[in-house]
Enzyme design. Sequence first.
Site, PDB file in Angstrom:
ATOM      1  N   GLU A 174       0.889  -1.102  -0.100  1.00 39.05           N
ATOM      2  CA  GLU A 174       0.099  -0.119   0.010  1.00 39.05           C
ATOM      3  C   GLU A 174       0.867   1.446  -0.065  1.00 39.05           C
ATOM      4  OE1 GLU A 174      -3.327   0.278   2.473  1.00 39.05           O
ATOM      5  OE2 GLU A 174      -3.760  -1.720   2.486  1.00 39.05           O
ATOM      6  N   GLY A 175       0.616   2.197  -0.799  1.00 42.47           N
ATOM      7  CA  GLY A 175       1.172   3.410  -1.093  1.00 42.47           C
ATOM      8  C   GLY A 175       2.180   3.283  -2.336  1.00 42.47           C
TER       9      GLY A 175
END
Length: 666
Positions: free
Chosen positions: A562-563
Amino acid sequence: MSVDGWNTVLVLGGTRSGKSEFAESLVADAPTVRYVATAADAPADDAEWAARLAAHRVRRPETWTTEETADDPRRLADVIASAGPNETLLVDDLGGWATVLLDPAHQPADDTATIAELAAAVRACTARLVLVSPEVGLSLVPTTPLGRAFTDALGAANRAVADACDAVVLVVAGQAAWLKPGAPQPATVPVQAGPTQAGPTRVSPVTAVSAGEPVTAPEPSPDVLTPGMPPPAAANPAGGTGADGTAWAAPTLALPVVATGLVIQAGMELPMPDEYTGPQAIERLATLDVPGAGLGVLERAVGFAAATQGTVTPAPWAPVRVLLLHGEHLGGAATGTVPGESARRARQARAGRGALARLAADSGAELQVVEAPASAPMETEPALTGEQVEAALRYGWRLAEEAADAGVRLLVLGACGVGTEAAAAAVLVATAGAEAPAVLSRVITDSGEVDDAAWMRRCAAVRDALHRTRHSPRSAKDVLAELGGGDIAVATGVLLGATARRLPVMLDGPVGVAAAMVTRDLAGQARHWCLLADHGGHPAVRLGAEVLGLTPLLDLRLDLGEGANALAALPLLRSVLALAAALPAHPSLGGDDRDPEPETAPDTEEPDFREPEPAGPGPTSTEPDSREPEPGGTEPDVREPEPAGPGPTSTGTETEPVDPSGRRAG
């Protein structure tokens, strides 16, 4: 360990500064501690040194175990490297270790290589590790060769270990000042325990104990990092001011309870993006001088940027800040995860390493690692208390406000905690009526194998949590308290704060999508400020995006964490915005199609109005200057050519405009 935000810490201090007592207070609440003693036993004729060693032994609780490394200083690195993620180590101290290292009995020895091995072991350590060392940088230069050798060796060791640790604290006169990010606020050093005391009494970094009533104090936000760039020097290492005006002494990752009048409740009236500029920007794209069919589905990125920026020619997002939320979910939600792996990822990002930090460096994005409170097993009890939910929401709101105040134009929301997928799935089940097996991804082990047993236990945890809360309210805060946990609550606050400040947010993964689902009950405007670059093939993200009306711009099925997925797509989206803002309209619609004027050198294509030289023989030629060509034939070679451009000698009629560059106009 009761202090959040670091895994390894170096405690520095002078003689009798209280450094050992402070280090012991940091691990006082650990169930077991391995105390690594580095100093050699006192000589028979040194009663004073023997008394000091005895005082150290008396302070240690009975649950601690002691390990000696005085016989072989090189073994300290092996002890640290072999410690597991569930262990807690206290090394006291590196001064004794350096003394033994320089002892003639251990010579000849490569001191530099031994120090490098120790630093490497600290950097790779998965256990909670506290090291104590005397600070020799402020002392006088010794007058003896052996004293100077000790100062040099210990100074080099302190620098290498400080670089490897997550946090560094300097204890002066019993007061702790944190020198390196990733540590709690300064705390009062406990009073030194004597023979009549069972152990140290720890004073929490965020509470002051008075008559048994803790009073929570606000703390500053985590440091904002710029991967790939050297960290800026602190303007005031000894102190500063937090976002709420509260004085602080060092950065921290612990979650504060913000003393503020902000009330986050259902039905909040927050701003909406501009409803006109988005469609106008997309209509403008159809007029640009673009070959082919244009930007395709990426037109939506232009429309989103135009609506959130309030202009039909939106600029590429810069600067960008990545908020990486790290929160642990206990119980069945964490089934199938490697212990300590998420904490390692957070430390890696905080240190500027790993995929996320590398992509942030390539994109010129800032990185802020945020520690969220750990969540209890949702299948047996609420993940958070009501007070923790309120604090997490306000904390996330404040993070978004600080980003907006710093000039950030786009937030990227990511997470790296244990059990986040199961917690997000539980939120989707509660808010969208989904089924846990439909929104939980398969569990993949480190070796690349599918772990169906772990997946079924996660599904069972979500099922049991929903059964436990079947009679509970389904308001936003109730869902966060019962099921969502700390990271989703902080993410919800971030989305609300960003909406209030008209700051767009790029979602990436189940945590951000679950938070966006929760915001519908608090402020329905928040989802209109969210952009989803890629669903990553995750079923929870797909379902949440469909409910929220967020169409992923890409279908790359990235699985970088995530990211990191959003950062991988960010350069493409920036390029699209830059192209849409820079291209002129098509010439058929009145666009400027002229070539740019050269900046240097005279134009060699400028028309020459002088009488041209004849193309044939020189002045002795008897041929007429001009004559009509014979029908069906070609002009004689000796005919005088027409001027290169219109001029006084031109006798023909211009049928087409002449381009000075030599090309035909039109």
